[in-house]
Design a protein around this motif. Structure first.
Motif, PDB file in Angstrom:
ATOM      1  N   PRO A  78       3.330   3.849  -6.111  1.00  0.00           N
ATOM      2  CA  PRO A  78       2.370   4.226  -5.074  1.00  0.00           C
ATOM      3  C   PRO A  78       2.649   3.496  -3.764  1.00  0.00           C
ATOM      4  CG  PRO A  78       1.347   2.814  -6.726  1.00  0.00           C
ATOM      5  CD  PRO A  78       2.688   3.179  -7.257  1.00  0.00           C
ATOM      6  N   VAL A  79       2.484   4.204  -2.664  1.00  0.00           N
ATOM      7  CA  VAL A  79       2.677   3.618  -1.344  1.00  0.00           C
ATOM      8  C   VAL A  79       1.482   2.720  -1.027  1.00  0.00           C
ATOM      9  CG1 VAL A  79       2.932   4.089   1.118  1.00  0.00           C
ATOM     10  CG2 VAL A  79       4.026   5.580  -0.560  1.00  0.00           C
ATOM     11  N   THR A  80       1.758   1.488  -0.577  1.00  0.00           N
ATOM     12  CA  THR A  80       0.704   0.550  -0.197  1.00  0.00           C
ATOM     13  C   THR A  80       1.030  -0.061   1.158  1.00  0.00           C
ATOM     14  OG1 THR A  80       1.786  -1.318  -1.304  1.00  0.00           O
ATOM     15  CG2 THR A  80       0.201  -0.038  -2.591  1.00  0.00           C
ATOM     16  N   ASP A  81       0.003  -0.679   1.754  1.00  0.00           N
ATOM     17  CA  ASP A  81       0.248  -1.430   2.976  1.00  0.00           C
ATOM     18  C   ASP A  81       0.469  -2.896   2.630  1.00  0.00           C
ATOM     19  OD1 ASP A  81      -2.247  -2.499   2.420  1.00  0.00           O
ATOM     20  OD2 ASP A  81      -3.263  -1.567   4.108  1.00  0.00           O
ATOM     21  N   GLY A  82       0.476  -3.763   3.639  1.00  0.00           N
ATOM     22  CA  GLY A  82       0.770  -5.165   3.394  1.00  0.00           C
ATOM     23  C   GLY A  82      -0.272  -5.894   2.587  1.00  0.00           C
ATOM     24  N   ALA A  83      -1.477  -5.318   2.450  1.00  0.00           N
ATOM     25  CA  ALA A  83      -2.530  -5.919   1.644  1.00  0.00           C
ATOM     26  C   ALA A  83      -2.690  -5.199   0.307  1.00  0.00           C
ATOM     27  CB  ALA A  83      -3.858  -5.910   2.401  1.00  0.00           C
ATOM     28  N   PHE A  84      -1.716  -4.364  -0.061  1.00  0.00           N
ATOM     29  CA  PHE A  84      -1.676  -3.666  -1.347  1.00  0.00           C
ATOM     30  C   PHE A  84      -2.750  -2.584  -1.462  1.00  0.00           C
ATOM     31  CE2 PHE A  84      -0.097  -7.985  -1.935  1.00  0.00           C
ATOM     32  CZ  PHE A  84       1.207  -7.726  -2.317  1.00  0.00           C
ATOM     33  N   ARG A  85      -3.228  -2.063  -0.315  1.00  0.00           N
ATOM     34  CA  ARG A  85      -4.146  -0.941  -0.329  1.00  0.00           C
ATOM     35  C   ARG A  85      -3.365   0.360  -0.480  1.00  0.00           C
ATOM     36  NH1 ARG A  85      -5.304  -3.602   4.522  1.00  0.00           N
ATOM     37  NH2 ARG A  85      -7.146  -4.964   4.512  1.00  0.00           N
ATOM     38  N   THR A  86      -3.877   1.273  -1.285  1.00  0.00           N
ATOM     39  CA  THR A  86      -3.284   2.601  -1.420  1.00  0.00           C
ATOM     40  C   THR A  86      -3.982   3.554  -0.449  1.00  0.00           C
ATOM     41  OG1 THR A  86      -4.799   3.420  -3.107  1.00  0.00           O
ATOM     42  CG2 THR A  86      -2.908   2.121  -3.868  1.00  0.00           C
ATOM     43  N   ALA A  87      -3.665   4.840  -0.550  1.00  0.00           N
ATOM     44  CA  ALA A  87      -4.298   5.837   0.304  1.00  0.00           C
ATOM     45  C   ALA A  87      -5.736   6.124  -0.114  1.00  0.00           C
ATOM     46  CB  ALA A  87      -3.481   7.135   0.274  1.00  0.00           C
ATOM     47  N   GLU A  88      -6.146   5.705  -1.303  1.00  0.00           N
ATOM     48  CA  GLU A  88      -7.489   5.955  -1.802  1.00  0.00           C
ATOM     49  C   GLU A  88      -8.376   4.738  -1.527  1.00  0.00           C
ATOM     50  OE1 GLU A  88     -10.587   7.866  -3.260  1.00  0.00           O
ATOM     51  OE2 GLU A  88      -8.643   8.821  -3.606  1.00  0.00           O
ATOM     52  N   PRO A  89      -9.433   4.868  -0.726  1.00  0.00           N
ATOM     53  CA  PRO A  89     -10.300   3.719  -0.452  1.00  0.00           C
ATOM     54  C   PRO A  89     -10.815   3.068  -1.735  1.00  0.00           C
ATOM     55  CG  PRO A  89     -10.837   5.524   1.021  1.00  0.00           C
ATOM     56  CD  PRO A  89      -9.864   6.070   0.015  1.00  0.00           C
ATOM     57  N   GLY A  90     -10.611   1.758  -1.833  1.00  0.00           N
ATOM     58  CA  GLY A  90     -11.056   1.002  -2.992  1.00  0.00           C
ATOM     59  C   GLY A  90     -10.034   0.860  -4.090  1.00  0.00           C
ATOM     60  N   VAL A  91      -8.888   1.536  -3.968  1.00  0.00           N
ATOM     61  CA  VAL A  91      -7.844   1.459  -4.997  1.00  0.00           C
ATOM     62  C   VAL A  91      -6.666   0.657  -4.448  1.00  0.00           C
ATOM     63  CG1 VAL A  91      -6.264   2.747  -6.484  1.00  0.00           C
ATOM     64  CG2 VAL A  91      -8.552   3.645  -6.001  1.00  0.00           C
ATOM     65  N   PHE A  92      -6.255  -0.364  -5.192  1.00  0.00           N
ATOM     66  CA  PHE A  92      -5.140  -1.228  -4.831  1.00  0.00           C
ATOM     67  C   PHE A  92      -4.052  -1.098  -5.897  1.00  0.00           C
ATOM     68  CE2 PHE A  92      -9.060  -2.884  -3.191  1.00  0.00           C
ATOM     69  CZ  PHE A  92      -8.769  -3.411  -1.940  1.00  0.00           C
ATOM     70  N   ALA A  93      -2.840  -1.495  -5.559  1.00  0.00           N
ATOM     71  CA  ALA A  93      -1.735  -1.489  -6.526  1.00  0.00           C
ATOM     72  C   ALA A  93      -0.866  -2.711  -6.285  1.00  0.00           C
ATOM     73  CB  ALA A  93      -0.901  -0.221  -6.398  1.00  0.00           C
ATOM     74  N   VAL A  94      -0.522  -3.426  -7.357  1.00  0.00           N
ATOM     75  CA  VAL A  94       0.275  -4.645  -7.252  1.00  0.00           C
ATOM     76  C   VAL A  94       1.279  -4.714  -8.393  1.00  0.00           C
ATOM     77  CG1 VAL A  94      -1.481  -6.020  -6.065  1.00  0.00           C
ATOM     78  CG2 VAL A  94      -1.467  -5.934  -8.567  1.00  0.00           C
ATOM     79  N   GLY A  95       2.301  -5.539  -8.202  1.00  0.00           N
ATOM     80  CA  GLY A  95       3.261  -5.803  -9.262  1.00  0.00           C
ATOM     81  C   GLY A  95       4.309  -4.715  -9.384  1.00  0.00           C
ATOM     82  N   ASN A  96       4.853  -4.595 -10.567  1.00  0.00           N
ATOM     83  CA  ASN A  96       6.004  -3.721 -10.766  1.00  0.00           C
ATOM     84  C   ASN A  96       5.676  -2.237 -10.801  1.00  0.00           C
ATOM     85  OD1 ASN A  96       8.023  -5.653 -10.706  1.00  0.00           O
ATOM     86  ND2 ASN A  96       7.657  -6.236 -12.835  1.00  0.00           N
ATOM     87  N   VAL A  97       4.406  -1.857 -10.755  1.00  0.00           N
ATOM     88  CA  VAL A  97       4.074  -0.449 -10.578  1.00  0.00           C
ATOM     89  C   VAL A  97       4.504   0.027  -9.190  1.00  0.00           C
ATOM     90  CG1 VAL A  97       1.752  -0.824  -9.642  1.00  0.00           C
ATOM     91  CG2 VAL A  97       2.260   1.285 -10.883  1.00  0.00           C
ATOM     92  N   LEU A  98       4.768  -0.893  -8.278  1.00  0.00           N
ATOM     93  CA  LEU A  98       5.155  -0.527  -6.923  1.00  0.00           C
ATOM     94  C   LEU A  98       6.616  -0.132  -6.805  1.00  0.00           C
ATOM     95  CD1 LEU A  98       3.308  -3.292  -4.864  1.00  0.00           C
ATOM     96  CD2 LEU A  98       2.592  -0.937  -5.286  1.00  0.00           C
ATOM     97  N   ARG A  99       7.502  -0.650  -7.690  1.00  0.00           N
ATOM     98  CA  ARG A  99       8.927  -0.408  -7.444  1.00  0.00           C
ATOM     99  C   ARG A  99       9.818  -0.675  -8.645  1.00  0.00           C
ATOM    100  NH1 ARG A  99       6.755  -5.627  -5.638  1.00  0.00           N
ATOM    101  NH2 ARG A  99       6.786  -6.296  -7.779  1.00  0.00           N
ATOM    102  N   GLY A 100       9.326  -0.630  -9.844  1.00  0.00           N
ATOM    103  CA  GLY A 100      10.201  -1.002 -10.941  1.00  0.00           C
ATOM    104  C   GLY A 100      10.113  -2.487 -11.175  1.00  0.00           C
ATOM    105  N   VAL A 101      11.209  -3.119 -11.552  1.00  0.00           N
ATOM    106  CA  VAL A 101      11.083  -4.475 -12.057  1.00  0.00           C
ATOM    107  C   VAL A 101      11.449  -5.545 -11.027  1.00  0.00           C
ATOM    108  CG1 VAL A 101      13.424  -4.657 -13.000  1.00  0.00           C
ATOM    109  CG2 VAL A 101      11.547  -5.913 -14.094  1.00  0.00           C
ATOM    110  N   GLU A 102      10.587  -6.551 -10.956  1.00  0.00           N
ATOM    111  CA  GLU A 102      10.826  -7.817 -10.280  1.00  0.00           C
ATOM    112  C   GLU A 102      10.434  -8.917 -11.263  1.00  0.00           C
ATOM    113  OE1 GLU A 102      12.102  -8.640  -7.287  1.00  0.00           O
ATOM    114  OE2 GLU A 102      12.513  -6.552  -6.788  1.00  0.00           O
ATOM    115  N   PRO A 103      10.914 -10.146 -11.063  1.00  0.00           N
ATOM    116  CA  PRO A 103      10.544 -11.219 -11.995  1.00  0.00           C
ATOM    117  C   PRO A 103       9.037 -11.438 -12.058  1.00  0.00           C
ATOM    118  CG  PRO A 103      12.388 -11.878 -10.611  1.00  0.00           C
ATOM    119  CD  PRO A 103      11.893 -10.575 -10.060  1.00  0.00           C
ATOM    120  N   ALA A 104       8.593 -11.980 -13.192  1.00  0.00           N
ATOM    121  CA  ALA A 104       7.163 -12.200 -13.414  1.00  0.00           C
ATOM    122  C   ALA A 104       6.514 -13.033 -12.306  1.00  0.00           C
ATOM    123  CB  ALA A 104       6.946 -12.857 -14.776  1.00  0.00           C
TER     124      ALA A 104
END
Length: 402
Positions: free
Chosen positions: A264-290
């Motif tokens: 999901p596309v987010t801004d610098g504060a991890f906000r998505t296009a849906e008000p109140g919905v945020f996205a963080v971690g590897n759901v944003l781009r596949g895998v990064e270290p823990a």
């Protein structure tokens, strides 16, 4: 059952647990974390190796130890962690339908944090033909087998081929050799990764084209860049890497996905296009270290608290896209927090590339990096790279030249 919580975190991996711990500790109200597996902790709990920092006494932490510590931190902060619970869909902007051991639930939240992580593409998604024989694994399945039955080759196989060339492939090789399995070869499309696997033979610039055998795997057919073909005899093959975000909930809500990451596309504060919905971690781009995912989980807490306190949801910001030999960049939008770090990953190896961040044809920053970019490792561009972004201007383009 209908319930209401303040913050609903979907996914109890490093990002979700870190977000829940920070939110609960800072008085965000009722914070609930959902995990569809039977235990919380995410991918690290399957990684029986060190490399996850140290404990309070300075002793190295393995993956399961890291996961246990993250779960304890969330619980001590006051968050509720529920396992064996799956979010199956949305019935409203901030309302999720759940399937739990106790039955069906509908939970409404004041804010939702998607921290569902990523998964490796299985053999079927890689379109490798064959008769579905036993002995075909991903790295995660290999790790879960070892965690459940121990590092014993009777549960894995005797001769294995590992497919992939990134650090996850190295981890698979170590796991197999610890179990006494003979790793006959590593097959990778990258012709320059031979030194990374020590004494294990590497077939570079090649792909697996077919799985052989019925009942149990008997070998894999391979083809190199020149079209030459061959067969590697084995009873186990481990497909590694090729990560894809677990973005089903994001897609079900209609959230825009970034073309490079499929997260999901987010801004610098991890906000998505849906008000109140945020996205963080590897759901944003596949895998990064823990630790990277956990840091994002802690960082999202400030924006979530702002939302809970009645702060406005800002309009969509300026898109951030890549050009040239770069695969993806996050965040995908620059809004009110324009000066934020960018995480960038290359499509192919680049030695000391010149990286440019530009908007409307004018470079904001242009610099030769001292190190290299690799397809299996991201590079972080500090916030000053985006400090001059015009929020009324066109897309911000990140490019690289070898």
């Amino acid at each position: 059952m209908n319930r209401t919580v303040d913050v609903l975190v979907v996914g109890a991996g490093p990002a979700g647990l870190a977000a829940a711990a920070r939110l609960a500790a800072t008085g965000a109200g009722r914070v609930e974390v959902l995990e569809r597996e039977e235990a919380a902790g995410g991918t690290p709990r399957h990684c029986a190796r060190t490399g996850f920092g140290v404990d309070a006494l300075g002793r190295p932490l393995d993956g399961p130890g890291y996961a246990r510590r993250a779960v304890r931190a969330a619980l001590r902060a006051g968050a509720t962690v529920r396992t064996g619970v799956s979010a199956t869909g949305w019935s409203g902007p901030l309302t999720l339908d759940l399937t739990a051991p106790t039955g069906l639930e509908r939970v409404r939240a004041r804010a939702v944090v998607l921290a569902t992580g990523a998964r490796e593409r299985p053999r079927s998604a890689r379109l490798v033909p064959g008769s579905r024989p036993a002995g075909v694994l991903t790295t995660g399945e290999l790790q879960r087998t070892v965690l459940r039955f121990g590092a014993r080759r009777e549960h894995i196989g005797r001769r294995a081929v590992v497919v992939g060339g990134d650090p996850v492939a190295r981890a698979a090789v170590r796991t197999l050799r610890t179990a006494g399995v003979d790793v006959v070869a590593v097959v990778t499309e990258d012709a320059g990764r031979r030194a990374a696997f020590g004494a294990v033979p590497v077939v570079g610039g090649a792909v697996v084209t077919e799985l052989l055998g019925r009942g149990r795997l008997s070998g894999v057919a391979i083809r190199d860049r020149d079209g030459r073909t061959g067969t590697l005899r084995c009873d186990t093959v481990v497909f590694t890497g090729d990560w894809i975000p677990d973005h089903e909930l994001a897609r079900a809500r209609g959230l825009p996905l970034a073309p490079g990451t499929r997260g999901p596309v987010t801004d610098g504060a991890f906000r998505t296009a849906e008000p109140g919905v945020f996205a963080v971690g590897n759901v944003l781009r596949g895998v990064e270290p823990a630790p990277v995912a956990a840091a994002e989980g802690r960082a999202v807490a400030a924006a979530v608290r702002e939302r809970l306190d009645g702060g406005p949801w800002p309009p969509a910001g300026v898109p951030v896209v890549t050009a040239g030999p770069l695969r993806w960049v996050t965040p995908g939008l620059l809004g009110a927090e324009a000066a934020v770090p960018l995480l960038v990953r290359a499509e192919r190896p680049l030695v000391r590339p010149v990286v440019t961040v530009a908007q409307d044809g004018a470079p904001l920053r242009r610099e030769r990096l001292s190190g290299s970019l690799a397809p299996w490792r991201s590079v972080r561009l500090p916030p000053h790279w985006t400090s001059g972004v015009d929020l009324e201007g066109g897309p911000v383009v990140v490019s690289a030249e070898a």
